[in-house]
Design a protein around this motif. Sequence first.
Motif, PDB file in Angstrom:
ATOM      1  N   PHE A  24     -20.473  13.943  13.279  1.00  0.00           N
ATOM      2  CA  PHE A  24     -20.331  13.905  14.727  1.00  0.00           C
ATOM      3  C   PHE A  24     -21.647  14.185  15.457  1.00  0.00           C
ATOM      4  O   PHE A  24     -21.655  14.454  16.636  1.00  0.00           O
ATOM      5  N   SER A  25     -22.751  14.133  14.696  1.00  0.00           N
ATOM      6  CA  SER A  25     -24.018  14.498  15.331  1.00  0.00           C
ATOM      7  C   SER A  25     -24.395  13.494  16.426  1.00  0.00           C
ATOM      8  O   SER A  25     -25.153  13.815  17.326  1.00  0.00           O
ATOM      9  N   THR A  26     -23.861  12.286  16.363  1.00  0.00           N
ATOM     10  CA  THR A  26     -24.193  11.308  17.409  1.00  0.00           C
ATOM     11  C   THR A  26     -23.029  11.091  18.386  1.00  0.00           C
ATOM     12  O   THR A  26     -23.070  10.215  19.235  1.00  0.00           O
ATOM     13  N   PHE A  27     -22.001  11.918  18.208  1.00  0.00           N
ATOM     14  CA  PHE A  27     -20.791  11.712  19.000  1.00  0.00           C
ATOM     15  C   PHE A  27     -20.975  12.139  20.466  1.00  0.00           C
ATOM     16  O   PHE A  27     -21.500  13.201  20.744  1.00  0.00           O
ATOM     17  N   LYS A  28     -20.567  11.271  21.387  1.00  0.00           N
ATOM     18  CA  LYS A  28     -20.639  11.617  22.807  1.00  0.00           C
ATOM     19  C   LYS A  28     -19.359  11.175  23.521  1.00  0.00           C
ATOM     20  O   LYS A  28     -18.714  10.222  23.104  1.00  0.00           O
ATOM     21  N   VAL A  29     -19.036  11.900  24.593  1.00  0.00           N
ATOM     22  CA  VAL A  29     -17.985  11.395  25.475  1.00  0.00           C
ATOM     23  C   VAL A  29     -18.720  10.650  26.572  1.00  0.00           C
ATOM     24  O   VAL A  29     -19.416  11.245  27.396  1.00  0.00           O
ATOM     25  N   GLU A  30     -18.617   9.334  26.588  1.00  0.00           N
ATOM     26  CA  GLU A  30     -19.385   8.523  27.550  1.00  0.00           C
ATOM     27  C   GLU A  30     -18.761   8.574  28.935  1.00  0.00           C
ATOM     28  O   GLU A  30     -19.458   8.796  29.915  1.00  0.00           O
ATOM     29  N   SER A  31     -17.464   8.329  28.985  1.00  0.00           N
ATOM     30  CA  SER A  31     -16.824   8.342  30.303  1.00  0.00           C
ATOM     31  C   SER A  31     -15.357   8.719  30.195  1.00  0.00           C
ATOM     32  O   SER A  31     -14.719   8.474  29.176  1.00  0.00           O
ATOM     33  N   VAL A  32     -14.882   9.345  31.258  1.00  0.00           N
ATOM     34  CA  VAL A  32     -13.472   9.722  31.304  1.00  0.00           C
ATOM     35  C   VAL A  32     -12.866   9.097  32.551  1.00  0.00           C
ATOM     36  O   VAL A  32     -13.189   9.492  33.669  1.00  0.00           O
ATOM     37  N   LYS A  33     -12.057   8.062  32.347  1.00  0.00           N
ATOM     38  CA  LYS A  33     -11.388   7.432  33.494  1.00  0.00           C
ATOM     39  C   LYS A  33      -9.890   7.693  33.364  1.00  0.00           C
ATOM     40  O   LYS A  33      -9.423   8.114  32.312  1.00  0.00           O
ATOM     41  N   ASP A  34      -9.157   7.401  34.440  1.00  0.00           N
ATOM     42  CA  ASP A  34      -7.720   7.650  34.419  1.00  0.00           C
ATOM     43  C   ASP A  34      -7.019   6.904  33.293  1.00  0.00           C
ATOM     44  O   ASP A  34      -6.072   7.392  32.703  1.00  0.00           O
ATOM     45  N   ASP A  35      -7.511   5.680  33.061  1.00  0.00           N
ATOM     46  CA  ASP A  35      -6.783   4.852  32.102  1.00  0.00           C
ATOM     47  C   ASP A  35      -7.538   4.633  30.783  1.00  0.00           C
ATOM     48  O   ASP A  35      -7.054   3.942  29.904  1.00  0.00           O
ATOM     49  N   LEU A  36      -8.726   5.202  30.665  1.00  0.00           N
ATOM     50  CA  LEU A  36      -9.460   4.987  29.416  1.00  0.00           C
ATOM     51  C   LEU A  36     -10.556   6.033  29.233  1.00  0.00           C
ATOM     52  O   LEU A  36     -11.314   6.326  30.147  1.00  0.00           O
ATOM     53  N   ILE A  37     -10.608   6.562  28.029  1.00  0.00           N
ATOM     54  CA  ILE A  37     -11.703   7.474  27.708  1.00  0.00           C
ATOM     55  C   ILE A  37     -12.606   6.787  26.695  1.00  0.00           C
ATOM     56  O   ILE A  37     -12.125   6.168  25.742  1.00  0.00           O
ATOM     57  N   THR A  38     -13.895   6.837  26.928  1.00  0.00           N
ATOM     58  CA  THR A  38     -14.810   6.142  26.027  1.00  0.00           C
ATOM     59  C   THR A  38     -15.691   7.137  25.287  1.00  0.00           C
ATOM     60  O   THR A  38     -16.370   7.952  25.905  1.00  0.00           O
ATOM     61  N   PHE A  39     -15.612   7.069  23.967  1.00  0.00           N
ATOM     62  CA  PHE A  39     -16.506   7.859  23.135  1.00  0.00           C
ATOM     63  C   PHE A  39     -17.580   6.935  22.583  1.00  0.00           C
ATOM     64  O   PHE A  39     -17.380   5.718  22.500  1.00  0.00           O
ATOM     65  N   SER A  40     -18.691   7.510  22.141  1.00  0.00           N
ATOM     66  CA  SER A  40     -19.649   6.675  21.434  1.00  0.00           C
ATOM     67  C   SER A  40     -20.211   7.419  20.243  1.00  0.00           C
ATOM     68  O   SER A  40     -20.272   8.651  20.231  1.00  0.00           O
ATOM     69  N   VAL A  41     -20.579   6.655  19.239  1.00  0.00           N
ATOM     70  CA  VAL A  41     -21.216   7.238  18.050  1.00  0.00           C
ATOM     71  C   VAL A  41     -22.375   6.349  17.639  1.00  0.00           C
ATOM     72  O   VAL A  41     -22.521   5.227  18.133  1.00  0.00           O
ATOM     73  N   GLY A  42     -23.177   6.854  16.690  1.00  0.00           N
ATOM     74  CA  GLY A  42     -24.436   6.213  16.319  1.00  0.00           C
ATOM     75  C   GLY A  42     -24.345   4.795  15.792  1.00  0.00           C
ATOM     76  O   GLY A  42     -25.206   3.968  16.087  1.00  0.00           O
ATOM     77  N   ASN A  43     -23.356   4.493  15.005  1.00  0.00           N
ATOM     78  CA  ASN A  43     -23.276   3.126  14.491  1.00  0.00           C
ATOM     79  C   ASN A  43     -21.860   2.781  14.046  1.00  0.00           C
ATOM     80  O   ASN A  43     -20.960   3.611  14.053  1.00  0.00           O
ATOM     81  N   LEU A  44     -21.717   1.553  13.633  1.00  0.00           N
ATOM     82  CA  LEU A  44     -20.407   1.027  13.281  1.00  0.00           C
ATOM     83  C   LEU A  44     -19.781   1.765  12.107  1.00  0.00           C
ATOM     84  O   LEU A  44     -18.576   2.021  12.060  1.00  0.00           O
TER      85      LEU A  44
END
Length: 446
Positions: A24-44
């Motif tokens: 999880f070293s590259t894990f981020k919470v990119e955005s929190v919207k009412d209908d969708l939460i977006t996480f991101s990580v370093g690669n596929l």
Amino acid sequence: MDVKAEIINSLKSKISRKIWEMWFSTFKVESVKDDLITFSVGNLFIKDWISQRYARQFSESIKEIIGHDVPYQIKDEVVEDSQTKQNIPLVRKRPLLLSEFNKEYTFESFVVGPFNEEGYDGAIEVAKNPGKMNPFFLYGGVGLGKTHLLNAIGNYLLENEPDLHVMYMTAEKFMNDLVVSIKNGSTIDFRKNLREKLDVLMIDDIQILEGKEGIQSELFHTLNHFIDNQRQIILCSDRTPVQLSQFQPRLVSRLQMGLMVKIDNPDLKTKFEIAKTFAAKNSIPLDDQMLREIVNASDNIRTLKGIINKIAFKSSKIAVNESEISKIVKEIAGVQIKDFEGEKTVEKEIFFNALSMIFDIRPAEIDAKLRTAKLSNARQIGMFFARKYLGKTFAEIGEWFGRDHSSVVYACKKVEESVRLDNAMVKKVILQLQEILKINTKESAM
Ligand code: ADP
Ligand code: MG
């Protein structure tokens, strides 16, 4: 604290520190919207790995922090920042990792005692000098740490020799892949994949190839190829090559050519130490009396670990006391749960747990539809055992295993015949079941 940080904190509390640091070293919470939460990580690759394993935790944390379910997505970003890159060394090594090793199964997490130090030393030796001792043959009873040691070798090589191509497979997979390749006319590819691409090949539980002539021939040639080319081949079995009575003599003699080591059953004192180590690792306070009860009920390390894991799981929710522990011990070690008019009744769940422990399968697979050699074996012996030792009727057995009457009758007959012919594997499983279920050997009439 903002919502993003709260979600991260909640996730952290659900995931072990080691895993968090590794994945999880590259894990981020990119955005929190009412209908969708977006996480991101370093690669596929990281994305696949964590989304397969931690979906439940993601949903739980979202619900916990937001107050209700919100769908989420995980994006894989190309991370150019060099500092972040340093934190994900696994990714660089990934192309060479041909099978996934269980990260928990390392040399460090393996408790060594007189009963298993031969196996441990051998495995370390092989990990340090792959290709030197060929074949490396590790044998010993169920749940004593063979698969753990194979994974430890894999993890060690991954860390110290990242350029080596290492592959772990069960003998069952070896067999299935071969059969599929024969069907597809692609045996050349099957051989190429195993023989030309690998520096280290591990094949687990080869005893299941007993009586399978064609597969044994392929194994024999694979073995020769690795030996001739000084590449490491590692094999595990529940008994010695000589005891693999339905193995081709040429294969048996080849298996004895290299380094052969045994893992024994732990003595009580060592088992006690192992139980203590597991308890400490899980931060559960168990006094000696509790530990002793667990040790006495476990006939191998897998059972021991199973009981302690279950206690650890429970202790996150409730205070664990003696009676709670006794309950868990009974549940997992499969001691009788009902004493009805002097008769021991073994319930399906306990019985299936015992079967799953012996065959290393999930209880839910036993009465499901999927058919593999291992599952069929477990089912058939299970049905026979239920009939002969638990006094179940064919109808009851059919219901337990989700099979019709004629399948049950067929299975019972077949296993009965194996017992009559002194089939070592079948007899061993029956003994183990009796041991786990603590049933008298007194046979009821068929
Ligand atoms: P086998 O392949 O011999 O049937 P496993 O390697 O699957 O046994 O071991 C069963 C369980 O017990 C695994 O969870 C493993 O980590 C654990 N285990 C076995 N031996 C040890 C040991 N010496 N130290 C720590 N854990 C062990
Ligand atoms: Mg195993």
